[in-house]
Design a protein around this motif. Structure first.
Motif, PDB file in Angstrom:
ATOM      1  N   THR A 110       0.830  -1.208   0.000  1.00 54.68           N
ATOM      2  CA  THR A 110       0.000   0.000   0.000  1.00 54.68           C
ATOM      3  C   THR A 110       0.854   1.243   0.000  1.00 54.68           C
ATOM      4  OG1 THR A 110      -1.746  -1.179   1.211  1.00 54.68           O
ATOM      5  CG2 THR A 110      -1.827   1.229   1.236  1.00 54.68           C
ATOM      6  N   PHE A 152       0.356   3.787  -3.025  1.00 53.05           N
ATOM      7  CA  PHE A 152      -0.319   5.047  -2.672  1.00 53.05           C
ATOM      8  C   PHE A 152       0.449   5.759  -1.556  1.00 53.05           C
ATOM      9  CE2 PHE A 152      -3.645   1.826  -3.695  1.00 53.05           C
ATOM     10  CZ  PHE A 152      -3.990   2.314  -4.952  1.00 53.05           C
ATOM     11  N   GLU A 179      -1.306   8.941   0.240  1.00 49.47           N
ATOM     12  CA  GLU A 179      -2.457   8.563   1.054  1.00 49.47           C
ATOM     13  C   GLU A 179      -2.033   7.749   2.268  1.00 49.47           C
ATOM     14  OE1 GLU A 179      -2.196   8.168  -2.176  1.00 49.47           O
ATOM     15  OE2 GLU A 179      -3.933   9.064  -3.197  1.00 49.47           O
ATOM     16  N   THR A 237      -5.948   4.101   4.301  1.00 47.07           N
ATOM     17  CA  THR A 237      -5.439   4.490   2.984  1.00 47.07           C
ATOM     18  C   THR A 237      -6.477   4.207   1.905  1.00 47.07           C
ATOM     19  OG1 THR A 237      -3.150   4.038   3.637  1.00 47.07           O
ATOM     20  CG2 THR A 237      -3.616   4.114   1.273  1.00 47.07           C
ATOM     21  N   VAL A 271      -7.946   6.887  -0.700  1.00 44.64           N
ATOM     22  CA  VAL A 271      -7.827   6.694  -2.147  1.00 44.64           C
ATOM     23  C   VAL A 271      -9.208   6.748  -2.788  1.00 44.64           C
ATOM     24  CG1 VAL A 271      -7.237   5.026  -3.956  1.00 44.64           C
ATOM     25  CG2 VAL A 271      -5.671   5.389  -2.048  1.00 44.64           C
ATOM     26  N   THR A 331     -12.000  -0.221  -4.482  1.00 47.87           N
ATOM     27  CA  THR A 331     -10.654   0.326  -4.295  1.00 47.87           C
ATOM     28  C   THR A 331      -9.679  -0.767  -3.881  1.00 47.87           C
ATOM     29  OG1 THR A 331     -11.563   2.476  -3.672  1.00 47.87           O
ATOM     30  CG2 THR A 331      -9.281   2.038  -3.053  1.00 47.87           C
ATOM     31  N   SER A 373      -6.419  -2.112  -5.980  1.00 44.72           N
ATOM     32  CA  SER A 373      -5.079  -2.261  -5.389  1.00 44.72           C
ATOM     33  C   SER A 373      -4.512  -3.647  -5.682  1.00 44.72           C
ATOM     34  CB  SER A 373      -5.144  -2.031  -3.875  1.00 44.72           C
ATOM     35  OG  SER A 373      -5.599  -0.736  -3.579  1.00 44.72           O
ATOM     36  N   THR A 417       4.638   6.693 -10.806  1.00 43.65           N
ATOM     37  CA  THR A 417       3.423   7.365 -10.342  1.00 43.65           C
ATOM     38  C   THR A 417       2.426   7.529 -11.484  1.00 43.65           C
ATOM     39  OG1 THR A 417       4.672   8.566  -8.652  1.00 43.65           O
ATOM     40  CG2 THR A 417       2.517   9.451  -9.252  1.00 43.65           C
ATOM     41  N   ARG A 468      -5.133   2.978 -12.451  1.00 44.64           N
ATOM     42  CA  ARG A 468      -6.299   3.276 -11.614  1.00 44.64           C
ATOM     43  C   ARG A 468      -7.429   3.867 -12.450  1.00 44.64           C
ATOM     44  NH1 ARG A 468      -6.305   7.117  -7.881  1.00 44.64           N
ATOM     45  NH2 ARG A 468      -8.181   6.212  -7.039  1.00 44.64           N
TER      46      ARG A 468
END
Length: 282
Positions: free
Chosen positions: A121, A125, A128, A156, A160, A172, A176, A202, A209
């Motif tokens: 995670t 992210f 977040e 998180t 997100v 979500t 992930s 990134t 996403r």
């Protein structure tokens, strides 16, 4: 606003001047009130339009303690200040319900082990996750609950999800898991470790996403399709990325039943090439 009925001393049903009913939450907001009494607006910490909410949402709203409301309000402000994101009523109640249950579960001696997921995670992210760790410290400081660091993972996911229009926390979490699978495929295909701090990484995560949210919400991208000759040039120029995307396409088909459109394949090929080409130059 006029009092209609109490759910408990800290949650009440009220009616405004347009006869719209609201559920209001605040310490002692309904204490000692009778139907038709004016509500002290200064005591209202959160309000929800009753007609807009499902029964399960209403149940959550009416059962929140003042302690949880205060904690969630502080977390909400933290997220707004650090991430510039706002909560809808549903997202606010979803977070409140999670924090409330996590505290009760921890006080009953039940902790969840999320060490491995925590690392993943943080990599997927980082912004977040950093705010989630700060929020966890805030929650523990205000309640003394002693929530485990693994709770930062779930926080998180909530943060997100604030940017995932039309999706749920479950979506979500699914996103992930799928992104992790794709990262694993890319790293295996190229026999490298991607740099989670790089700009290209990134952008790659952001692209994945956005694609997955479109799939989950049945949304389409407006615009003209890419020229077929351009697609052929890209596939000839980046054969390794093409092979990698072929594997990713199989993975998404097997996991979710999704098919990549020609345009989506091209954009994914370019992102794979960028994120791996940067790595190989280091």
């Amino acid at each position: 606003m006029k009092f209609v009925k109490n759910f408990n001393n800290n949650a009440a049903l009220v009616e405004d001047d347009q006869q719209t009913e609201w559920i209001v939450i605040g310490k002692g907001v309904g204490f000692g009130k009778h139907r038709g009494d004016e509500i002290d607006l200064a005591k209202i910490e959160r309000r929800f339009k009753a007609a807009d909410q499902e029964e399960t949402v209403l149940n959550t709203a009416t059962q929140l303690s003042p302690e949880i409301v205060e904690v969630v309000n502080r977390v909400e402000k933290l997220v707004k200040d650090q991430l510039s994101r706002s909560f809808t009523d549903y997202q606010y109640l979803s977070l409140a319900d999670h924090i409330d249950f996590a505290i009760k579960r921890t006080r009953d001696g039940i902790n969840l082990d999320s060490a491995t997921v925590s690392w993943e995670t943080n990599r997927l992210f980082p912004k977040e996750y950093a705010v989630a760790k700060e929020a966890l410290m805030l929650i523990n400081g205000m309640t003394g609950a002693g929530l485990d660091e693994g709770e930062a993972v779930m926080l998180t996911q909530h943060f997100v999800n604030l940017e995932s229009n039309g999706t749920t926390i479950q979506d979500t979490m699914k996103i992930s898991r799928l992104i992790k699978g794709i990262i694993d495929i890319v790293q295996y295909q190229y026999q490298i470790q991607l740099d989670p701090d790089s700009f290209n990484f990134t952008r790659f995560i952001g692209h994945l996403r956005a694609f997955m949210i479109r799939q989950l919400t049945n949304s389409k991208v407006n615009g003209q399709a890419l020229d077929q000759s351009l697609m052929m040039v890209i596939q000839e120029k980046y054969p390794d990325a093409v092979a990698c995307v072929d594997r990713i396409a199989v993975f998404l088909k097997n996991q979710m039943g999704w098919d990549l459109s020609p345009d989506e394949r091209v954009f994914l090929i370019l992102h794979v090439w960028r994120v791996t080409n940067y790595q190989e130059e280091q």
